[in-house]
Design a protein around this motif. Sequence first.
Motif, PDB file in Angstrom:
ATOM      1  N   VAL A 282       0.842  -1.201   0.000  1.00  0.00           N
ATOM      2  CA  VAL A 282       0.000   0.000   0.000  1.00  0.00           C
ATOM      3  C   VAL A 282       0.874   1.246   0.000  1.00  0.00           C
ATOM      4  CG1 VAL A 282      -1.557   1.391   1.436  1.00  0.00           C
ATOM      5  CG2 VAL A 282      -2.071  -1.009   1.030  1.00  0.00           C
ATOM      6  N   VAL A 283       1.845   1.263   0.921  1.00  0.00           N
ATOM      7  CA  VAL A 283       2.717   2.433   1.049  1.00  0.00           C
ATOM      8  C   VAL A 283       3.654   2.536  -0.147  1.00  0.00           C
ATOM      9  CG1 VAL A 283       4.518   3.487   2.464  1.00  0.00           C
ATOM     10  CG2 VAL A 283       2.557   2.377   3.557  1.00  0.00           C
ATOM     11  N   TRP A 284       4.238   1.383  -0.560  1.00  0.00           N
ATOM     12  CA  TRP A 284       5.198   1.424  -1.661  1.00  0.00           C
ATOM     13  C   TRP A 284       4.574   1.965  -2.936  1.00  0.00           C
ATOM     14  CZ3 TRP A 284       5.269  -0.617  -6.522  1.00  0.00           C
ATOM     15  CH2 TRP A 284       6.476  -0.474  -7.219  1.00  0.00           C
ATOM     16  N   SER A 285       3.389   1.461  -3.302  1.00  0.00           N
ATOM     17  CA  SER A 285       2.785   1.867  -4.572  1.00  0.00           C
ATOM     18  C   SER A 285       2.444   3.351  -4.576  1.00  0.00           C
ATOM     19  CB  SER A 285       1.536   1.033  -4.855  1.00  0.00           C
ATOM     20  OG  SER A 285       0.555   1.209  -3.837  1.00  0.00           O
ATOM     21  N   ALA A 286       1.862   3.836  -3.490  1.00  0.00           N
ATOM     22  CA  ALA A 286       1.499   5.250  -3.433  1.00  0.00           C
ATOM     23  C   ALA A 286       2.739   6.139  -3.425  1.00  0.00           C
ATOM     24  CB  ALA A 286       0.656   5.520  -2.193  1.00  0.00           C
ATOM     25  N   ALA A 287       3.749   5.764  -2.632  1.00  0.00           N
ATOM     26  CA  ALA A 287       4.964   6.576  -2.560  1.00  0.00           C
ATOM     27  C   ALA A 287       5.713   6.570  -3.892  1.00  0.00           C
ATOM     28  CB  ALA A 287       5.870   6.071  -1.441  1.00  0.00           C
ATOM     29  N   SER A 288       5.770   5.417  -4.568  1.00  0.00           N
ATOM     30  CA  SER A 288       6.473   5.338  -5.848  1.00  0.00           C
ATOM     31  C   SER A 288       5.776   6.182  -6.908  1.00  0.00           C
ATOM     32  CB  SER A 288       6.549   3.879  -6.311  1.00  0.00           C
ATOM     33  OG  SER A 288       7.321   3.104  -5.429  1.00  0.00           O
ATOM     34  N   ALA A 346       9.705   5.084   8.981  1.00  0.00           N
ATOM     35  CA  ALA A 346      10.762   6.100   9.029  1.00  0.00           C
ATOM     36  C   ALA A 346      11.146   6.564   7.634  1.00  0.00           C
ATOM     37  CB  ALA A 346      11.986   5.539   9.756  1.00  0.00           C
ATOM     38  N   GLY A 347      11.259   5.604   6.698  1.00  0.00           N
ATOM     39  CA  GLY A 347      11.677   5.957   5.350  1.00  0.00           C
ATOM     40  C   GLY A 347      10.680   6.844   4.636  1.00  0.00           C
ATOM     41  N   VAL A 348       9.424   6.446   4.665  1.00  0.00           N
ATOM     42  CA  VAL A 348       8.431   7.224   3.918  1.00  0.00           C
ATOM     43  C   VAL A 348       8.227   8.600   4.556  1.00  0.00           C
ATOM     44  CG1 VAL A 348       6.349   6.426   5.140  1.00  0.00           C
ATOM     45  CG2 VAL A 348       6.216   7.012   2.725  1.00  0.00           C
ATOM     46  N   SER A 349       8.402   8.703   5.865  1.00  0.00           N
ATOM     47  CA  SER A 349       8.231   9.996   6.536  1.00  0.00           C
ATOM     48  C   SER A 349       9.288  11.009   6.112  1.00  0.00           C
ATOM     49  CB  SER A 349       8.265   9.802   8.057  1.00  0.00           C
ATOM     50  OG  SER A 349       7.180   8.997   8.482  1.00  0.00           O
ATOM     51  N   MET A 350      10.430  10.531   5.611  1.00  0.00           N
ATOM     52  CA  MET A 350      11.469  11.449   5.144  1.00  0.00           C
ATOM     53  C   MET A 350      11.014  12.282   3.950  1.00  0.00           C
ATOM     54  SD  MET A 350      14.879   9.083   5.519  1.00  0.00           S
ATOM     55  CE  MET A 350      15.431   8.501   7.127  1.00  0.00           C
ATOM     56  N   VAL A 369      16.103   3.812   3.302  1.00  0.00           N
ATOM     57  CA  VAL A 369      15.609   3.329   4.592  1.00  0.00           C
ATOM     58  C   VAL A 369      14.373   2.456   4.401  1.00  0.00           C
ATOM     59  CG1 VAL A 369      14.659   4.019   6.822  1.00  0.00           C
ATOM     60  CG2 VAL A 369      16.575   5.295   5.835  1.00  0.00           C
ATOM     61  N   ALA A 370      13.415   2.951   3.635  1.00  0.00           N
ATOM     62  CA  ALA A 370      12.205   2.165   3.400  1.00  0.00           C
ATOM     63  C   ALA A 370      12.514   0.907   2.597  1.00  0.00           C
ATOM     64  CB  ALA A 370      11.164   3.006   2.665  1.00  0.00           C
ATOM     65  N   GLY A 371      13.531   0.967   1.723  1.00  0.00           N
ATOM     66  CA  GLY A 371      13.889  -0.197   0.918  1.00  0.00           C
ATOM     67  C   GLY A 371      14.281  -1.398   1.752  1.00  0.00           C
ATOM     68  N   ILE A 372      14.921  -1.170   2.904  1.00  0.00           N
ATOM     69  CA  ILE A 372      15.250  -2.281   3.800  1.00  0.00           C
ATOM     70  C   ILE A 372      13.967  -2.932   4.304  1.00  0.00           C
ATOM     71  CG2 ILE A 372      16.446  -2.951   5.910  1.00  0.00           C
ATOM     72  CD1 ILE A 372      18.243  -0.491   5.556  1.00  0.00           C
ATOM     73  N   GLY A 373      12.999  -2.104   4.680  1.00  0.00           N
ATOM     74  CA  GLY A 373      11.718  -2.636   5.136  1.00  0.00           C
ATOM     75  C   GLY A 373      10.979  -3.379   4.054  1.00  0.00           C
ATOM     76  N   TYR A 374      10.952  -2.834   2.830  1.00  0.00           N
ATOM     77  CA  TYR A 374      10.286  -3.522   1.723  1.00  0.00           C
ATOM     78  C   TYR A 374      10.960  -4.859   1.436  1.00  0.00           C
ATOM     79  CZ  TYR A 374       8.178   1.070   0.711  1.00  0.00           C
ATOM     80  OH  TYR A 374       7.488   2.252   0.790  1.00  0.00           O
ATOM     81  N   GLY A 375      12.283  -4.889   1.481  1.00  0.00           N
ATOM     82  CA  GLY A 375      13.004  -6.122   1.201  1.00  0.00           C
ATOM     83  C   GLY A 375      12.680  -7.209   2.213  1.00  0.00           C
ATOM     84  N   LEU A 376      12.618  -6.854   3.498  1.00  0.00           N
ATOM     85  CA  LEU A 376      12.222  -7.810   4.517  1.00  0.00           C
ATOM     86  C   LEU A 376      10.807  -8.318   4.264  1.00  0.00           C
ATOM     87  CD1 LEU A 376      13.600  -6.042   7.734  1.00  0.00           C
ATOM     88  CD2 LEU A 376      14.460  -8.165   6.724  1.00  0.00           C
ATOM     89  N   SER A 377       9.931  -7.414   3.905  1.00  0.00           N
ATOM     90  CA  SER A 377       8.538  -7.799   3.680  1.00  0.00           C
ATOM     91  C   SER A 377       8.403  -8.768   2.525  1.00  0.00           C
ATOM     92  CB  SER A 377       7.694  -6.542   3.400  1.00  0.00           C
ATOM     93  OG  SER A 377       6.390  -6.892   2.999  1.00  0.00           O
ATOM     94  N   PHE A 378       9.012  -8.465   1.392  1.00  0.00           N
ATOM     95  CA  PHE A 378       8.873  -9.310   0.202  1.00  0.00           C
ATOM     96  C   PHE A 378       9.303 -10.747   0.486  1.00  0.00           C
ATOM     97  CE2 PHE A 378       9.422  -5.551  -2.975  1.00  0.00           C
ATOM     98  CZ  PHE A 378       8.170  -5.092  -2.612  1.00  0.00           C
ATOM     99  N   SER A 379      10.378 -10.922   1.267  1.00  0.00           N
ATOM    100  CA  SER A 379      10.880 -12.262   1.536  1.00  0.00           C
ATOM    101  C   SER A 379      10.089 -12.968   2.635  1.00  0.00           C
ATOM    102  CB  SER A 379      12.358 -12.202   1.929  1.00  0.00           C
ATOM    103  OG  SER A 379      13.143 -11.729   0.863  1.00  0.00           O
ATOM    104  N   LEU A 380       9.796 -12.279   3.726  1.00  0.00           N
ATOM    105  CA  LEU A 380       9.132 -12.915   4.854  1.00  0.00           C
ATOM    106  C   LEU A 380       7.717 -13.359   4.525  1.00  0.00           C
ATOM    107  CD1 LEU A 380      10.261 -10.657   7.840  1.00  0.00           C
ATOM    108  CD2 LEU A 380      10.842 -13.053   7.470  1.00  0.00           C
ATOM    109  N   VAL A 381       6.976 -12.540   3.806  1.00  0.00           N
ATOM    110  CA  VAL A 381       5.580 -12.868   3.512  1.00  0.00           C
ATOM    111  C   VAL A 381       5.492 -14.160   2.711  1.00  0.00           C
ATOM    112  CG1 VAL A 381       3.535 -12.144   2.229  1.00  0.00           C
ATOM    113  CG2 VAL A 381       4.746 -10.513   3.676  1.00  0.00           C
TER     114      VAL A 381
END
Length: 487
Positions: A282-288, A346-350, A369-381
């Motif tokens: 949700v956050v990635w698509s809107a921010a991108s 933290a990343g998107v708030s920047m 910063v947000a890219g680290i979070g997205y990377g964790l999400s893509f793999s863990l899910v």
Amino acid sequence: MTDMTLPGTESRNAWLGLLAVLPLVLLVAMDGSILYLAMPHVTSALTPTADQALWILDIYGFVVGSLLIAFGNIGDRYGRLKLIMTGAVIFGAGSLAAAWSHSPLMLIAARALMGLGGATLLPAGLAIVSALFPDPRLRARAIGIFAATFAAGFAVGPLIGGMLLRQFEWGVVFLINVPVVLAFLLAAPILLREVRSTTRGRIDLPSLLLSFLGILLFTWSLKTAAAEGLSAAQSAGGLVGIVALTAFLRRQTRIDHPLVDLGLFRDRVFSIAILTGFLSLVVWSAASFLSGMYLQSVLGFDVFTTALLTLPGAVVLTMTCVGTARIVEWIGRKAALVATYLLISAGVSMLLFTSTEAGVVAFIASTIVAGIGYGLSFSLVAEVAVSAVPAERAGAAGSLAETSNELGNALGITLLGSLAALSFRLLGPGVAGTLDETLDHAGITPQVAEQAREAFVAGMHIVVGVSGLLTLVAGIVAWLWLPRTLP
């Protein structure tokens, strides 16, 4: 590479099979990131309305999200290789139609056709990979490569798109799909074997129709309200969508062969992981989407420079996907899930530190910063979803994981993109419904153009503020709700 090798021909075939699937994974990821970058060119060439521009971006995600669960079950029961090859053909045909579209409505229809094919690609591919690697440790590593490839698509997509858009018209971003599809269709029968489960039972058509209509009507209502305001038809469509989705969920608890196994969500870890995939997309698509428009239409960078600016964050995202297994071993699964939310927040708030005059440093820092979070999400899910179920249900579980991602991707544009569109409509000069339409309008003064840019940035700030707060709250809830140690 020695720890990734199993003895015998069977292991070699498994890794070759993974290599056959990865180009399609790369293709789907590239398609999304390139389109965000190309949207200013599309809007200038086809002049879509604000509502049509949002549909061009997310009709693919809505069709995919509506059909992923059904196609995951179809693949489990009737054969995943047949399904993924059929879907690749449809995806390629939709790409050709999109490349030659001469109106917004034609492009929307072509993107919907791509979604019909795309609904087969990721869940069937993930299920095939899962079946190829019965060993949990190697399967987790293969899924990590699967996720890293998806992330790499975001990394190379804008760069390739930026180079192509400097020389060719916007349709080239769809034409590049065709050779990848053809290569897969040639390689798949040789490198992959048919995989199906022993599950029997028909696909429940009422469930399919309820989910499809519910998602489309609900999102259409939201988008129409943001672009045009409230109306009787818009409100009725939203109400019917909510009723349809409610009926869909109730039906899944009453039929013998549901499209969604709601029982999986009794597991807290599984539920948090799926929520993580949903919110991160949700956050990635809107921010991108909004930051791509910001760099080009507000700061005035060309498409290739914009692509280069996105590269640091995409590289970090890819590296995180590759290293997620080690990160989880180091800090634990609970801490990794919570860190996903906090890093994205933290990343998107920047992006709140951007303005109409400057914002490149804030943008790059945000994506890293947000890219680290997205990377964790893509793999863990993906890992949690597939590992939580027996092998014969891998397609359905993979579909839930991918559905959370695709619906998050689509709803990010619908919910947060519509919030930005509403803000622009209220704060902008009132010349047109979007920033690009306003800037392309004949005879506007520099003062009006600056007001339009300021309105767009204000809308983007509202969206990233909401996104940062939402993911922060979700991270706190995950920390409090999950048990101290996770398996």
